[in-house]
Design an enzyme around this catalytic site. Sequence first.
Site, PDB file in Angstrom:
ATOM      1  N   GLU A  77       6.377  56.303   9.260  1.00 53.41           N
ATOM      2  CA  GLU A  77       7.782  56.713   9.225  1.00 53.41           C
ATOM      3  C   GLU A  77       8.271  57.249  10.574  1.00 53.41           C
ATOM      4  OE1 GLU A  77       8.424  57.766   4.506  1.00 53.41           O
ATOM      5  OE2 GLU A  77       8.094  59.420   5.901  1.00 53.41           O
ATOM      6  N   GLU A  96       5.841  52.250   0.344  1.00 54.58           N
ATOM      7  CA  GLU A  96       5.817  53.417  -0.531  1.00 54.58           C
ATOM      8  C   GLU A  96       6.892  53.222  -1.589  1.00 54.58           C
ATOM      9  OE1 GLU A  96       6.081  57.241   1.303  1.00 54.58           O
ATOM     10  OE2 GLU A  96       4.638  56.742   2.894  1.00 54.58           O
TER      11      GLU A  96
END
Length: 662
Positions: A142, A312
């Site tokens: 991320e 995710e």
Amino acid sequence: MTLGVCYFPEHWPSERWETDVEQMADAGLAYVRMAEFSWARVEPERGEFDFDWLDEAVELVGEYGMEAVLCTPTATPPKWLVDEHPDIRQADADGTPREWGSRRFTCFNSPTYREETERIVRTMTERYADDPHVAGWQADNEYGCHRTVRCYCEDCAAAFREWLESTYGDVETLNEAWGNTFWSQQYSDFEAVDPPGPTPAEHHPSRLLDYYRFANDSVVEYNRLHADLIREANDDWFATHNFMGDFPTLDAYSLSDDLDFLGWDSYPTGFVQDRQPGEPTTDELRAGDPDEVGMNHDIYRGAKRVPFWVLEQQPGDVNWPPHAPQPGAGAMRLWAHHAVAHGADAVLYFRWRRCRQGQEQYHAGLRKQDGSPDRGYRDAAATAPELFDLAPVDAPVALLHDYESLWATESQPHSPDWHYWSHLRAYYDALRARGVQVDVVPPSTDLDGYAAAVAPTLYLAGEDLAAHLADFVADGGHLLLGARTGEKDPHNQLHEALAPGPLADLVGARVARHESLPEQFDTTVEYRGETYDFRTWAGWLDPAAAETRGQYRSGEAAGEPAVVHDSVGDGTVTTVGCWPGEGLADALVEDLLAAAAVDHADPFPDGVRAAERDGYTWVTNFTSDPRSLATPADAAFVVGDDTVGAYDVAVVEAPVDEVGLE
């Protein structure tokens, strides 16, 4: 088409690992993602490596017929490294260092951290270069999460000056491009330029835009370091990264050349709370907004126009939004099918078990902290046998999405209600309501093969972009342009000519005036003889060659053109001066699809969406109300049937334009 899960074996006793992995296999999972935050476990002291635990976990994954996706662990360096080299930390705009004790606090431009990154990534990738159970790698984790794309440390200051000199050549060119005579902001040399720190008034918009570009380029370079090392170790591995939803500060397209495909992290019930204005509905708090999630699927697919992964997927309730209601029954299955319908080739749930320690204790897993199955595990096990191999999505419409225009309008929104993502989604929602697959792509994308393109806000427009779009239209493409297009040049200065600047010849009109309007104003427009609402922004169009097709019906703009249309070559261009409400957006999209001869369904209601992939149509119901489907008599259902329950899905072998609601 496969499912997977994110697993942290280092959080649990090794005696439990085989049970965990066996239960993953029993659920039909195919991929296990590991090691993204493991640096301190892999290297507890400098040069002292411990891979035995990860070797064992990878071997177990392979023994049970699954594949490992490993991650470079650079989002969380160990304390000993920060103690040795405190210079690797980022700094806030006021110069305050970002401290160890969380994640994503390191500077992308730190020479020391780049050296340490190369060292740990090379060590890990070489360790597993010949392991048959490793399918590929996720680079870092991320990028930019927690507002960390933009750093203001001394390393960034030096790198920014070098970036400016490389970009502009000499400081006189920089001063001219930015327009630095305003407020005496001229520079005598590049060494005089600093990152934009705290200041009493707003910063110069051109300076901000270039700093945002520079910061983005810094992430591109850092990611390339990971990708190159991964391929150097084993060129059969894939390299990807897990981007985020509606993420404003990182241009995902700019990283795509260095990755084999893009992944992202999907958390539908959190996104409706912290990424869009207004209050979410009860249904959205249970299942999210299918168009908000869908547009992000289409961004990460559109970046390379190949299938993407959800690296995710929300597995249940999560810890970070303001509220954490339990998702609706079946939502975790619904989200996986929704991703597949938009072009995903794999969906990995985050995480396997709820963690007992640290900052994410209130983040659910597929299984509870005691190892017993949670709702997400049951949904994953139900979904896995329903998936099958599919060809990639074939989208007939491109939606042009420009991060630099987002950055520029954020620095000068001209209205507290201006929200780039929401304006973009006004058009996207209208397309998706009719079941049209959409590639969300950068403006420079080759548009050959698309029947139509929608460009809600190409705020920054130069001659190259104008020529690119003119060629698309002349060759038979159908283009829909939205408000605030062509207001500024690529340096974030107003064009000398009125908007849309270099696009005026294509559009056949200019913007005579504009206004931003608060909610208390009456804002209506007439289009095709019907009256519709608009909001926030009104550009009064002054047509030259174009035909007026819509007029304002309220306020100071009453009677002024709001929508104009022109034929150019073999194609058409329609320009909209305002931010359309739902009804107007649907009418505009309906006309665009008709002109481009794009097959589509009748509009589905909010929360219910249809998407076709490889001859199959998915109908996903993000609401608590069951829906009855109308399909061809000979159409076969491969998942579900003609009643789609609350938070449920059906898959029918039929084209989307032959599927609707009773």
